[in-house]
Design an enzyme around this catalytic site. Structure first.
Site, PDB file in Angstrom:
ATOM      1  N   TRP A 102       0.827  -1.213   0.000  1.00 57.90           N
ATOM      2  CA  TRP A 102       0.000   0.000   0.000  1.00 57.90           C
ATOM      3  C   TRP A 102       0.856   1.255   0.000  1.00 57.90           C
ATOM      4  O   TRP A 102       0.494   2.259  -0.624  1.00 57.90           O
ATOM      5  CB  TRP A 102      -0.981  -0.032   1.169  1.00 57.90           C
ATOM      6  CG  TRP A 102      -1.938  -1.170   1.011  1.00 57.90           C
ATOM      7  CD1 TRP A 102      -1.981  -2.333   1.710  1.00 57.90           C
ATOM      8  CD2 TRP A 102      -2.964  -1.280   0.011  1.00 57.90           C
ATOM      9  NE1 TRP A 102      -2.968  -3.155   1.224  1.00 57.90           N
ATOM     10  CE2 TRP A 102      -3.599  -2.538   0.190  1.00 57.90           C
ATOM     11  CE3 TRP A 102      -3.411  -0.435  -1.009  1.00 57.90           C
ATOM     12  CZ2 TRP A 102      -4.651  -2.971  -0.623  1.00 57.90           C
ATOM     13  CZ3 TRP A 102      -4.466  -0.864  -1.819  1.00 57.90           C
ATOM     14  CH2 TRP A 102      -5.072  -2.114  -1.619  1.00 57.90           C
ATOM     15  N   ASP A 172      -1.261   6.564   6.551  1.00 58.24           N
ATOM     16  CA  ASP A 172      -2.373   5.708   6.147  1.00 58.24           C
ATOM     17  C   ASP A 172      -2.589   4.718   7.281  1.00 58.24           C
ATOM     18  O   ASP A 172      -1.770   3.830   7.516  1.00 58.24           O
ATOM     19  CB  ASP A 172      -2.019   4.990   4.843  1.00 58.24           C
ATOM     20  CG  ASP A 172      -3.093   4.012   4.388  1.00 58.24           C
ATOM     21  OD1 ASP A 172      -4.111   3.848   5.092  1.00 58.24           O
ATOM     22  OD2 ASP A 172      -2.907   3.402   3.323  1.00 58.24           O
ATOM     23  N   LYS A 196     -12.115  -2.035   7.608  1.00 60.38           N
ATOM     24  CA  LYS A 196     -11.383  -3.008   8.413  1.00 60.38           C
ATOM     25  C   LYS A 196     -11.740  -2.867   9.895  1.00 60.38           C
ATOM     26  O   LYS A 196     -12.126  -3.828  10.536  1.00 60.38           O
ATOM     27  CB  LYS A 196      -9.883  -2.855   8.186  1.00 60.38           C
ATOM     28  CG  LYS A 196      -9.480  -3.056   6.721  1.00 60.38           C
ATOM     29  CD  LYS A 196      -8.028  -2.799   6.463  1.00 60.38           C
ATOM     30  CE  LYS A 196      -7.682  -2.786   4.992  1.00 60.38           C
ATOM     31  NZ  LYS A 196      -7.852  -4.071   4.325  1.00 60.38           N
TER      32      LYS A 196
END
Length: 361
Positions: A102, A172, A196
């Site tokens: 990511w 992030d 999540k």
């Protein structure tokens, strides 16, 4: 009804209490005679939901008053270009610390929009560790330093955030937000897809320092400007109303279960159940992440052979465990144990892992 042991990496498990509340309110929210999905986003009934979600985020994360909290769309993936568009002027360089797929994707988008550098990377070991803070190279012209706090694919997580930089720190936190207390004041911007730890897919939380907003570029598309959403309380265009409603309900559940500190205690207990099996298996299970970089959200491991990995996953599926397949870049197995995954599910997986080893070693 038998609920699955849900270890999916995302979209992930939601608290049963939250799902049942949504079920009860599905066709008649707050005596409106409508579902929350049918309400106008300009209505008083919806705005109460919207504002309560923002208020709960501020409370649970202890967000200082000099920050704004936004509810956006597009997932973390849209934040990848939005951040450099807003905060990386032509005379500065965006600095990225690479700790997994990511962060690589975030860097890829930033490269399209301006100058970038890599301050540190653990790609040399297939991302088994988080770089030491004192090895991260920073420069005076850094527009910002970007990190990914938890790495779902590789099972690593930042243990603290003591980076030596005067540049704005951006994170992030899609896969570990609200899993533990976080020093928000150390960051200029935090962003997280909800799917999540915070709720269903469709809404993205952004926590941004007002001082950083004052430096934002202005010659960018209206919808991609953070200040647009600040000015309109994240209601510039139609928000994902049901996802925000579910976010609000999940945040209430977190509050009722001890807040961020309560989640941390619960998550450490769950992670210990699984890591103890790995560490005491005499190499039958091999963890991907180095011990001092282990995630309490994603437990990644391999067995000795591909055949054993396949047998483990096949037998686990038959036993009611869902989502244990590892990502193709790591292989093997991955148990994602986000906030809503119960201690009972982790104990069941622990027992399954021990039994499987006894049968196959």
């Amino acid at each position: 009804m038998t609920r699955a042991h849900n270890f999916n990496a995302g979209p992930a498990a939601l608290p049963l209490d939250v799902l049942e509340k949504a079920q009860q309110e599905m066709v008649n929210f707050n005596n409106t005679g409508m579902s929350v999905m049918e309400l106008s986003h300009r209505s008083k009934e919806y705005e109460e939901v919207h504002n309560e979600a923002i208020s709960l985020l501020k409370e649970l994360l202890q967000v200082p008053n000099n920050y704004e909290v936004l509810l956006l769309q597009g997932g973390a993936s849209l934040q990848f270009p939005m951040i450099p568009m807003n905060f990386s002027p032509k005379d500065k360089t965006a600095n990225y610390v690479l700790t997994g797929s990511w962060s690589e994707k975030a860097l890829k988008e930033a490269k399209k929009l301006g100058e970038t550098r890599i301050g540190a990377s653990s790609s040399d070991s297939n991302y088994t560790y988080i770089p030491d803070a004192d090895t991260i190279e920073t420069e005076a012209d850094d527009a910002y330093v970007h990190i990914t706090s938890n790495n779902t694919i590789f099972g690593t997580q930042w243990q603290d955030f003591q980076l030596n930089t005067n540049a704005p720190l951006i994170a992030d936190m899609s896969s570990d937000i609200l899993s533990r207390p976080v020093p928000v004041e150390r960051f200029s911007l935090i962003y997280a897809g909800a799917q999540k730890n915070l709720g269903p897919s469709g809404v993205t939380v952004v926590i941004v320092k007002k001082e950083l907003l004052e430096t934002a570029e202005t010659n960018i598309p209206t919808l991609l400007s953070y200040n647009t959403h600040v000015d309109k309380n994240s209601l510039y265009h139609t928000p994902p109303t049901f996802a925000i409603y579910m976010l609000k309900n999940v945040l209430q559940w977190v509050k009722e279960n001890g807040g961020a500190s309560g989640m941390e205690k619960r998550n450490q207990e769950k992670a210990s159940l699984l890591y103890d099996v790995i560490d005491n298996s005499n190499g039958f299970y091999k963890g991907h992440a180095e011990k001092d970089s282990r995630s309490i959200m994603n437990v990644t491991f391999n067995l000795a052979t591909d055949e054993l990995n396949k047998a483990f996953l096949d037998e686990a599926k038959k036993a009611g465990f869902v989502g244990l397949n590892g990502h193709r870049s790591v292989g093997g197995c991955r148990a994602s144990i986000y906030n809503a995954v119960s201690v009972e599910s982790c104990k069941a997986l622990q027992e399954f892992m021990i039994d499987f080893q006894q049968k196959h070693q």
